[in-house]
Enzyme design. Structure first.
Site, PDB file in Angstrom:
ATOM      1  N   SER A  15       0.058   2.295  -6.722  1.00 24.35           N
ATOM      2  CA  SER A  15      -1.198   3.007  -6.876  1.00 24.35           C
ATOM      3  C   SER A  15      -2.206   2.133  -7.623  1.00 24.35           C
ATOM      4  O   SER A  15      -2.429   0.979  -7.267  1.00 24.35           O
ATOM      5  CB  SER A  15      -0.937   4.340  -7.597  1.00 24.35           C
ATOM      6  OG  SER A  15      -2.086   5.139  -7.666  1.00 24.35           O
ATOM      7  N   ASP A  38       1.494   0.963  -2.011  1.00 24.89           N
ATOM      8  CA  ASP A  38       0.336   1.818  -1.767  1.00 24.89           C
ATOM      9  C   ASP A  38      -0.752   1.576  -2.812  1.00 24.89           C
ATOM     10  O   ASP A  38      -1.205   2.510  -3.498  1.00 24.89           O
ATOM     11  CB  ASP A  38       0.740   3.289  -1.742  1.00 24.89           C
ATOM     12  CG  ASP A  38      -0.024   4.074  -0.674  1.00 24.89           C
ATOM     13  OD1 ASP A  38      -0.568   3.438   0.254  1.00 24.89           O
ATOM     14  OD2 ASP A  38      -0.063   5.319  -0.758  1.00 24.89           O
ATOM     15  N   HIS A  66       1.633   9.150  -0.948  1.00 23.46           N
ATOM     16  CA  HIS A  66       1.392   8.222  -2.048  1.00 23.46           C
ATOM     17  C   HIS A  66       2.424   8.335  -3.166  1.00 23.46           C
ATOM     18  O   HIS A  66       2.768   7.345  -3.801  1.00 23.46           O
ATOM     19  CB  HIS A  66      -0.011   8.497  -2.599  1.00 23.46           C
ATOM     20  CG  HIS A  66      -0.507   7.501  -3.576  1.00 23.46           C
ATOM     21  ND1 HIS A  66      -0.742   6.175  -3.261  1.00 23.46           N
ATOM     22  CD2 HIS A  66      -0.839   7.635  -4.889  1.00 23.46           C
ATOM     23  CE1 HIS A  66      -1.196   5.538  -4.320  1.00 23.46           C
ATOM     24  NE2 HIS A  66      -1.261   6.397  -5.328  1.00 23.46           N
TER      25      HIS A  66
END
Length: 329
Positions: free
Chosen positions: A147, A169, A242
């Site tokens: 992230s 991600d 996610h």
């Protein structure tokens, strides 16, 4: 004081396959038992870590390469225990600092500076906190982030000489026009040539609350496309979201809530997703750190070996600038 928790390889059940289809060893737990070590900034070690740390390491004798892992937005480093254990069981030492705990998070610049402090601590501070006869090869360190931690990992790679960078991600803001500062996606090309693997999610760009957790224009595709000088691989976990690399039920209440309700999640078990991500990381680093390319090249050639569906698998070899693309229907 440092606290240690042992973890041993799970015993297999004879005659019961772990997966419904053929797979590769990197997608199952490795041969090493592992130890989890927690270090606080008050540790008597010299120097003490600049941030609280979780270290997950092989317990057996040997010399092992190091992965510096940077957690996602306002998440606890404890929320990734399954991935850490899987990777360490294949012969890597994972060092995961808790860079901050606040909501909202600090500025991206402050986060980057905190990560830099941990990176600078590794050569002097890591070895003395490992089990006896377990040696860290701090001359070859990969940086990996999830992230917003993925953005920090790439930003840190622009500052330090890491051996590889991995984005899980990665996200650089809430949209293409509202990026984090430092805005590394403002660069047309990242100024490094180290090997790169980027793993995105198919549902990361789908909004569940106010906005998507990995919106288009600030997500994995943008990071991959800017690694123009690197040998680089790109994978997309089509049916997962996610937060689906986290533990099923993170022990930290805040991380649990963010994991369950803030982002669009997949409908399937998280276990195959975690094994897929861990296996790709292991195969990638075995290739570029150890020269053992077999598993990584097999995944690139035939993504169906992975425990989940992977779409738009792409690899670009910087030495020849040849592109291999596998689109799974």
């Amino acid at each position: 004081m440092a606290a240690m928790v042992d973890s041993k390889p799970a015993a297999s059940v004879q005659g019961t396959p772990l997966l419904a289809t053929a797979t590769l060893p990197v997608f199952t737990r490795g041969i090493y038992s592992t130890k989890r070590i927690t270090l606080e900034t008050s540790s008597p070690s010299s120097p003490p870590p600049p941030k609280p740390l979780i270290i997950v390491t092989p317990a057996e004798k040997g010399t092992f390469n190091v992965i510096l892992f940077l957690h996602g937005t306002s998440l606890s480093n404890k929320s990734y225990s399954k991935i850490f254990d899987h990777i360490a069981s294949h012969g890597f030492i994972v060092v995961a600092p808790q860079l901050y705990t606040s909501i909202p998070p600090p500025s991206a610049t402050n986060e980057l500076n905190s990560a830099a402090e941990v990176a600078e601590w590794l050569p002097q501070g890591l070895q003395q906190n490992l089990p006896e006869n377990t040696e860290a090869n701090v001359s070859l360190v990969a940086v990996m982030g999830h992230s917003r931690g993925g953005q920090t990992a790439f930003a840190l790679s622009l500052r330090y000489g890491f051996g590889a960078v991995i984005g899980l991600d990665p996200v650089a803001g809430t949209s293409k026009t509202t990026g984090l500062d430092p805005s590394i996606l403002s660069f047309d090309s990242f100024d490094f040539s180290i090997p790169v693997t980027v793993i995105g999610t198919g549902l990361g760009g789908v909004a569940r609350c106010i906005t998507a957790c990995a919106p288009e224009g600030a997500n994995h595709e943008e990071f991959f496309n800017r690694c123009k000088n690197s040998s680089r691989a790109h994978f997309v976990a089509t049916d997962y979201g996610h937060m689906d690399i986290l533990d099923d039920n993170p022990s930290d209440v805040k991380s649990w809530a963010l994991s369950k309700y803030f982002c669009k999640n997949g409908n399937e078990s998280r276990d195959p997703m975690r094994r897929c991500v861990s296996g790709i990381v292991v195969a990638f680093l075995k290739d570029f750190f150890d020269g053992d390319a077999e598993d990584f090249r097999q995944i690139l050639k035939d993504p169906s070996f992975a425990p989940i569906k992977l779409d738009s698998v792409e690899y670009i070899d910087a030495s020849s600038m040849l592109t291999t693309t596998h689109v799974k229907v």
